[in-house]
Design a protein around this motif. Sequence first.
Motif: not given
Length: 129
Positions: A1-11
């Motif tokens: 079961m997926i409990l959390g998803v996160g994403m990030d983008l940076c220069q």
Amino acid sequence: MILGVGMDLCQIERIEKAIAKPRFMERVFTPAERARIEAAGGVRRGEIAAGTFAAKEAVAKALGTGFTGFFADAVEVLPDDLGRPCCALTGGALKRASELAGDGGFTLWITVTHEAGMAAATAIVEGGV
């Protein structure tokens, strides 16, 4: 079961400027991460630092708290023997992941990419494993 998803983008350029400051390096990266960044040198130095930073942010988002209750150095991102990014949690980050998972345990999946001056990362916390 997926409990959390996160994403990030940076220069990458922004992180290159930040890692020129020893205080930033010490606050954000673990000793092993700092050694990996320093060993890379050149363009790869910035890419590795930015990718690692993005992965830490993505993990914090997947945990649902951001960096509330722990600092960035509680999330360590290093490659395994095949070069795949892996993540180890300590302190408040580990506590938060354990709370999310309950008695079922958890697995943390991350991926990192670099392109056109940007670094991106995605993190998934999977529970019941």
